[in-house]
Scaffold this active site. Structure first.
Site, PDB file in Angstrom:
ATOM      1  N   ARG A 127       0.734  -1.192   0.062  1.00 26.73           N
ATOM      2  CA  ARG A 127      -0.102  -0.102   0.057  1.00 26.73           C
ATOM      3  C   ARG A 127       0.871   1.298   0.003  1.00 26.73           C
ATOM      4  O   ARG A 127       2.151   1.312   0.607  1.00 26.73           O
ATOM      5  CB  ARG A 127      -0.991   0.148   1.036  1.00 26.73           C
ATOM      6  CG  ARG A 127      -2.035  -1.223   1.159  1.00 26.73           C
ATOM      7  CD  ARG A 127      -2.895  -1.348   1.908  1.00 26.73           C
ATOM      8  NE  ARG A 127      -3.780  -0.266   2.335  1.00 26.73           N
ATOM      9  CZ  ARG A 127      -4.728   0.015   3.131  1.00 26.73           C
ATOM     10  NH1 ARG A 127      -4.880  -0.985   4.153  1.00 26.73           N
ATOM     11  NH2 ARG A 127      -5.395   0.734   3.137  1.00 26.73           N
ATOM     12  N   SER A 170      -8.250  12.180   2.905  1.00 27.14           N
ATOM     13  CA  SER A 170      -7.824  10.842   3.551  1.00 27.14           C
ATOM     14  C   SER A 170      -7.612  11.212   5.054  1.00 27.14           C
ATOM     15  O   SER A 170      -6.692  11.968   5.477  1.00 27.14           O
ATOM     16  CB  SER A 170      -6.539  10.359   2.956  1.00 27.14           C
ATOM     17  OG  SER A 170      -5.997   9.649   3.966  1.00 27.14           O
ATOM     18  N   ASP A 318     -15.426   2.732   2.846  1.00 23.77           N
ATOM     19  CA  ASP A 318     -15.025   1.497   3.004  1.00 23.77           C
ATOM     20  C   ASP A 318     -16.388   0.784   2.823  1.00 23.77           C
ATOM     21  O   ASP A 318     -16.576  -0.517   2.869  1.00 23.77           O
ATOM     22  CB  ASP A 318     -14.815   1.546   4.709  1.00 23.77           C
ATOM     23  CG  ASP A 318     -13.329   1.844   4.819  1.00 23.77           C
ATOM     24  OD1 ASP A 318     -12.689   1.862   4.099  1.00 23.77           O
ATOM     25  OD2 ASP A 318     -13.049   2.438   5.899  1.00 23.77           O
ATOM     26  N   LYS A 345      -6.588   0.114  -1.344  1.00 28.32           N
ATOM     27  CA  LYS A 345      -6.889  -0.420   0.102  1.00 28.32           C
ATOM     28  C   LYS A 345      -6.516  -1.725   0.079  1.00 28.32           C
ATOM     29  O   LYS A 345      -5.536  -2.370  -0.475  1.00 28.32           O
ATOM     30  CB  LYS A 345      -8.556  -0.635   0.146  1.00 28.32           C
ATOM     31  CG  LYS A 345      -9.252   0.784   0.007  1.00 28.32           C
ATOM     32  CD  LYS A 345      -9.027   1.654   1.031  1.00 28.32           C
ATOM     33  CE  LYS A 345      -9.426   3.328   1.034  1.00 28.32           C
ATOM     34  NZ  LYS A 345      -9.048   3.925   2.192  1.00 28.32           N
ATOM     35  N   ARG A 406     -13.432  -6.637   3.837  1.00 32.09           N
ATOM     36  CA  ARG A 406     -14.739  -6.065   3.400  1.00 32.09           C
ATOM     37  C   ARG A 406     -15.342  -6.954   2.263  1.00 32.09           C
ATOM     38  O   ARG A 406     -16.621  -6.748   2.152  1.00 32.09           O
ATOM     39  CB  ARG A 406     -14.523  -4.681   3.252  1.00 32.09           C
ATOM     40  CG  ARG A 406     -14.320  -3.757   4.463  1.00 32.09           C
ATOM     41  CD  ARG A 406     -14.474  -2.382   4.584  1.00 32.09           C
ATOM     42  NE  ARG A 406     -13.871  -1.741   5.685  1.00 32.09           N
ATOM     43  CZ  ARG A 406     -14.264  -1.812   7.124  1.00 32.09           C
ATOM     44  NH1 ARG A 406     -15.099  -2.362   7.150  1.00 32.09           N
ATOM     45  NH2 ARG A 406     -13.530  -1.099   8.034  1.00 32.09           N
TER      46      ARG A 406
HETATM   47  C1  S3P Z   1      -9.568   5.160   7.974  1.00 30.43           C
HETATM   48  C2  S3P Z   1      -9.552   6.277   7.060  1.00 30.43           C
HETATM   49  C3  S3P Z   1      -9.926   5.733   5.696  1.00 30.43           C
HETATM   50  C4  S3P Z   1     -10.546   4.179   5.587  1.00 30.43           C
HETATM   51  C5  S3P Z   1      -9.789   3.217   6.610  1.00 30.43           C
HETATM   52  C6  S3P Z   1      -9.872   3.851   7.934  1.00 30.43           C
HETATM   53  C7  S3P Z   1      -9.157   5.811   9.358  1.00 30.43           C
HETATM   54  O1  S3P Z   1      -8.791   5.355   4.922  1.00 30.43           O
HETATM   55  O2  S3P Z   1     -10.539   3.674   4.442  1.00 30.43           O
HETATM   56  O3  S3P Z   1     -10.454   1.807   6.495  1.00 30.43           O
HETATM   57  O4  S3P Z   1      -9.403   5.212  10.463  1.00 30.43           O
HETATM   58  O5  S3P Z   1      -8.584   7.026   9.316  1.00 30.43           O
HETATM   59  P1  S3P Z   1      -8.075   6.649   4.077  1.00 30.43           P
HETATM   60  O6  S3P Z   1      -7.667   7.747   4.845  1.00 30.43           O
HETATM   61  O7  S3P Z   1      -6.875   5.921   3.534  1.00 30.43           O
HETATM   62  O8  S3P Z   1      -9.196   7.075   3.198  1.00 30.43           O
END
Ligand code: S3P
Length: 445
Positions: A127, A170, A318, A345, A406
């Site tokens: 990632r 994000s 998500d 993801k 998921r």
């Molecule tokens: C999250 C933010 C999201 C989400 C992840 C949890 C968090 O990711 O997809 O499951 O707890 O801050 P991104 O910030 O990469 O979009």
């Protein structure tokens, strides 16, 4: 593990309590560890990701004890960790499968006075980490990696505040930079195109960090949080599987209790309403700075497709895999765009979703930044609007979860409206966020 799923013989009825929110559980442990003083964290997630965070902070020298399986006592270190009694040149911490752990902890470790290495499993090591390395480096951090992927070697430095305008909405990147900002000289401002989930901001306020918010921009100043007991609400991302099941399994009517309904996370509720789904929020309340409530969901005979884009995306990022399943049961097209980050993801969720749902007859097209589902709401099967899985030309292959929790749970929900039994490979990955998934599901049948 190969899991088979059949359409239920009865509608889904009753009441369930949704387990703890993963995003808030991570933050509760991290922020209480950083804070000054002792606190109790109630309703901590049993998911493997949150346990990766918990074990990492124990390894950093924080005293964390289980009072029972979901209740923690945490003695905060006031911002200064004491990793271990012995003094290796560098400490290595595993983040397992958890992107939230790696990205947020990087922001914490960048400003410590020791060096560390953060590792991840095979999926996490693929990632992208440039999104945090770049802004942290601008703050004076020293992070090395091969091609901006884990393992990340972080050499602790004195950090200074920045103003950073992120192209991506994000919460992981935002939280990483805000955490670094708490321990940096001067002010740190993070700006994003749309507001991503704001659990960090809520918990910072709750614990007394010096934070101010101006639309899409959040500013922090160096401060030490003060420990305070935290009650964690249920996870709307986990509730999403049940919301979808309730809407598509004929005759269903049940209540999902204690769901986090934070506006920056509750995009699925708006989408369900846009699609004409029968959903109702009961007992709205505030729990440790977060909005929560109960959700009543009922089978809805005619759902209609809709467009999901722009500011919707971070509010339901998500939930998009299970929304694809929901859309397959609606009349008309559901178009998802501006969601290219889904490819980064736990799996490439656009490619894998399209490939696997096509195996059971969902009419879904891949787009660079999303997908289009051509709903087949008018096709009826024995248990409701059925997927065309009984089409003879379709091979009866198991659906592959690609080690993605998921995807595994979304395919399970799709199985509830298939004419024939389906099989899902790698179902054990549900342990990452929702080990109770199947047991809870069985309690509604
Ligand atoms: C999250 C933010 C999201 C989400 C992840 C949890 C968090 O990711 O997809 O499951 O707890 O801050 P991104 O910030 O990469 O979009």
């Amino acid at each position: 593990m190969l899991k088979t799923v059949k359409a239920p013989l009865r509608p889904l009825k009753g009441e369930i309590v949704i387990p703890s929110d993963k995003s808030i559980s991570h933050r509760a442990v991290m922020f209480s560890s950083l804070a000054e003083g002792e606190c109790i964290v109630r309703n901590f997630s049993s998911g493997a990701d949150c346990h990766s965070t918990l074990n990492l902070f124990k390894a950093l020298g924080v005293e964390i004890d289980f009072i029972d399986s979901k209740t923690l006592k945490i003695k905060g270190c006031g911002g200064k960790f004491t990793p271990a009694k012995f003094t290796p040149a560098i400490y290595t911490y595993s983040c397992g499968n958890s992107g939230t752990t790696m990205r947020l902890v990087s922001g914490i470790l960048a400003g410590q006075n020791f060096n560390s290495v953060l590792t991840g499993d095979e999926s996490l090591s693929k990632r992208p980490m440039r999104r945090i390395i770049e802004p942290l480096s601008l703050m004076g951090a020293d992070i090395s990696s091969v091609d901006a992927h884990a393992p990340l070697t972080i050499r602790g430095k004195n950090l200074h505040g920045i103003t950073y305008s992120s192209k991506l909405a994000s919460a992981q990147v935002k939280s990483c930079i805000l955490l670094a900002g708490l321990n940096a000289e001067g002010e740190t401002t993070f700006e994003e195109p749309y507001v991503s989930r704001n659990h960090t901001e809520n918990l910072f306020k709750y614990l007394g960090a010096d934070i101010s918010i101006n639309n899409n921009a959040v500013t922090v100043r160096p401060s030490i949080m003060q420990a305070k007991d935290i009650d964690i609400v249920g996870d709307i991302s986990s509730a999403a599987f049940f919301i979808t099941a309730g809407l598509i399994v004929k005759g269903s009517d049940f209540v999902i209790k204690n769901v986090g309904l934070n506006e920056t996370r509750a995009g699925i509720i708006d989408v369900v309403k846009r699609m004409g789904g029968d959903i109702e929020i009961l007992n709205p309340r505030i729990v440790s700075g977060e909005t929560a409530g109960d959700i009543r969901v009922k089978y809805t005979e005619s759902l209609k497709g809709c467009t999901i884009e722009g500011s919707d995306i971070p509010r339901l990022i998500d939930e998009l895999p299970v929304i694809a399943v929901l859309a397959s049961q609606a009349d008309g097209e559901t178009i998802v765009k501006n969601a290219g980050d889904l490819r980064n993801k736990e799996s490439d969720r656009i490619k894998c979703l399209v490939q696997e749902l096509s195996k059971i007859g969902v009419n879904i097209e891949e787009r660079e930044d999303g997908f289009i589902v051509h709903g087949q709401g008018s096709k009826w099967g024995k248990w409701g609007k059925s997927l065309a899985q009984n089409q003879p030309h379709l091979p009866r292959l198991p659906l592959e979860s690609y080690h993605d929790h998921r995807l595994a749970m979304s395919f399970y929900i799709a199985g509830l409206v298939c004419e024939n039994e389906i099989a899902i490979n790698g179902f054990e990955w549900t342990k990452i966020s929702f080990p109770e998934f199947e047991e809870l599901f069985s309690s509604l049948i």
